[in-house]
Design a protein around this motif. Sequence first.
Motif, PDB file in Angstrom:
ATOM      1  N   VAL A   1       0.841  -1.199   0.000  1.00  0.00           N
ATOM      2  CA  VAL A   1       0.000   0.000   0.000  1.00  0.00           C
ATOM      3  C   VAL A   1       0.880   1.255   0.000  1.00  0.00           C
ATOM      4  O   VAL A   1       1.805   1.372   0.805  1.00  0.00           O
ATOM      5  CB  VAL A   1      -0.929   0.011   1.236  1.00  0.00           C
ATOM      6  CG1 VAL A   1      -1.662   1.344   1.360  1.00  0.00           C
ATOM      7  CG2 VAL A   1      -1.930  -1.139   1.149  1.00  0.00           C
ATOM      8  N   PRO A   2       0.626   2.218  -0.900  1.00  0.00           N
ATOM      9  CA  PRO A   2       1.444   3.436  -0.967  1.00  0.00           C
ATOM     10  C   PRO A   2       1.221   4.334   0.240  1.00  0.00           C
ATOM     11  O   PRO A   2       0.097   4.553   0.680  1.00  0.00           O
ATOM     12  CB  PRO A   2       0.956   4.131  -2.251  1.00  0.00           C
ATOM     13  CG  PRO A   2       0.254   3.062  -3.038  1.00  0.00           C
ATOM     14  CD  PRO A   2      -0.350   2.150  -2.010  1.00  0.00           C
ATOM     15  N   ILE A   3       2.319   4.885   0.790  1.00  0.00           N
ATOM     16  CA  ILE A   3       2.226   5.851   1.881  1.00  0.00           C
ATOM     17  C   ILE A   3       3.098   7.063   1.561  1.00  0.00           C
ATOM     18  O   ILE A   3       4.042   6.976   0.767  1.00  0.00           O
ATOM     19  CB  ILE A   3       2.653   5.253   3.243  1.00  0.00           C
ATOM     20  CG1 ILE A   3       4.110   4.807   3.196  1.00  0.00           C
ATOM     21  CG2 ILE A   3       1.740   4.126   3.660  1.00  0.00           C
ATOM     22  CD1 ILE A   3       4.698   4.568   4.564  1.00  0.00           C
ATOM     23  N   ALA A   4       2.762   8.186   2.173  1.00  0.00           N
ATOM     24  CA  ALA A   4       3.563   9.410   2.103  1.00  0.00           C
ATOM     25  C   ALA A   4       3.838   9.889   0.683  1.00  0.00           C
ATOM     26  O   ALA A   4       4.805  10.593   0.441  1.00  0.00           O
ATOM     27  CB  ALA A   4       4.885   9.222   2.852  1.00  0.00           C
ATOM     28  N   GLY A   5       2.981   9.493  -0.259  1.00  0.00           N
ATOM     29  CA  GLY A   5       3.072  10.034  -1.604  1.00  0.00           C
ATOM     30  C   GLY A   5       4.052   9.368  -2.537  1.00  0.00           C
ATOM     31  O   GLY A   5       3.942   9.497  -3.755  1.00  0.00           O
TER      32      GLY A   5
END
Length: 420
Positions: A31-35
């Motif tokens: 899952v993508p985090i912080a862009g």
Amino acid sequence: MINNKVLSIILGGGQGSRLYPLTQERSKPAVPIAGKYRLVDIPISNCINSDIKRMFVLTQFNSASLNRHIKNTYHFSFFSSAFVDVLAAEQTPSNKGWFQGTADAVRQSMHHFLRHEWDYALILSGDQLYQMDYDKMVKAHIKNKAKISIATIPVTAKEATEFGILKSDENNVITSFIEKPDASLLPDWTSDVSDEMKSQGRNYLASMGIYIFDRKLLVDLMNNPETNDFGKEIIPQSIGEFKTLSYQYEGYWTDIGNIDSFFEANLGLTDDIPKFDLYDRSKRIYTHARMLPTTKVSGTALEKTVIAEGCIISAAKIEKSVIGIRSRIGDESTVINTYMMGCDYYQKLDEVLDTNIISMGIGKRCFIKNAIIDKNSCIGDDVRINGGPHLEDTDNDLYTVKDGIVVIKKNAVIPNGMVI
């Protein structure tokens, strides 16, 4: 070197239903985090910064994008023993089922681990946000001649009812454990913590789900097929039998296993001094190196906003938001309290200019608030998304509402003028 004796095992988790719909097409660690990062980058980066460079990531659901990310990101010297390998659940002659829990995942993968030389197994979770030096924990484990070490974090009485709570003696040896205790039991479960933690009312030690096991003990424990989970079975059963050390950590740590905590953790990065520091050179977070152009902003009022590279933005206003890679936001749009994950690729210019096509990103004259916009989403012109407690939980093909947060699904196309 001590860390040459450590093997890191990162648990990718199960289906990740609490993070749905972000886990609809990907595993939780992907899952993508912080862009610009992925969740799995956190434990891997902590390992690299701690000079622990042999890692296995265990997963079983939607692991294709995770495999691709790790393969494209973590390259070590040809002459080094360092590696990051993904192990998905696999059928073998002795086992024909899925992982049944954290301990069962380690048990089923043990034949891969035993091909390597190691004295200590560092077992980590793949869905937590923190920056920790595991080297100090390993040294404490060895110095105290512990068989098991558990990273613990002081929490308040309100938080304690949501965690496994440990009680330790004056030597930091854990003497007892209780899972999610009732508030009425808490007076008997305080532990010795620092004065700073006491001043914040954080008198209870919660397990962080980070463990160190001596090799022989871990192999012996995995021979019991009746135990499937570390937190619920292995740890409680081992505390009275084997020397188990509490390693107290007092930095920022959050479990981002659900949409609400995930949303809060990402927006927390927009604070003037964020609790999770992406700017510390000694604790840097690694990820896939992309050759992207600089971000271009035209006529936009920006307030407490984090913007990744490769974006094209001509919005009217962006406030307390995280804008991910390759994001496009159109004229006169307003974005508030939103995590926009961005895009995996750029569309061709003629597609972006074609008024008959809803392009990836956010269109013109939109109002977006309290939302998560997953990768490659296409939001048309004049769309209004106003998340908040007034919205009931719901789920359809285009979006999900959880705890008032509107999650636009990956690849969703939101038509012009739609109101949520």
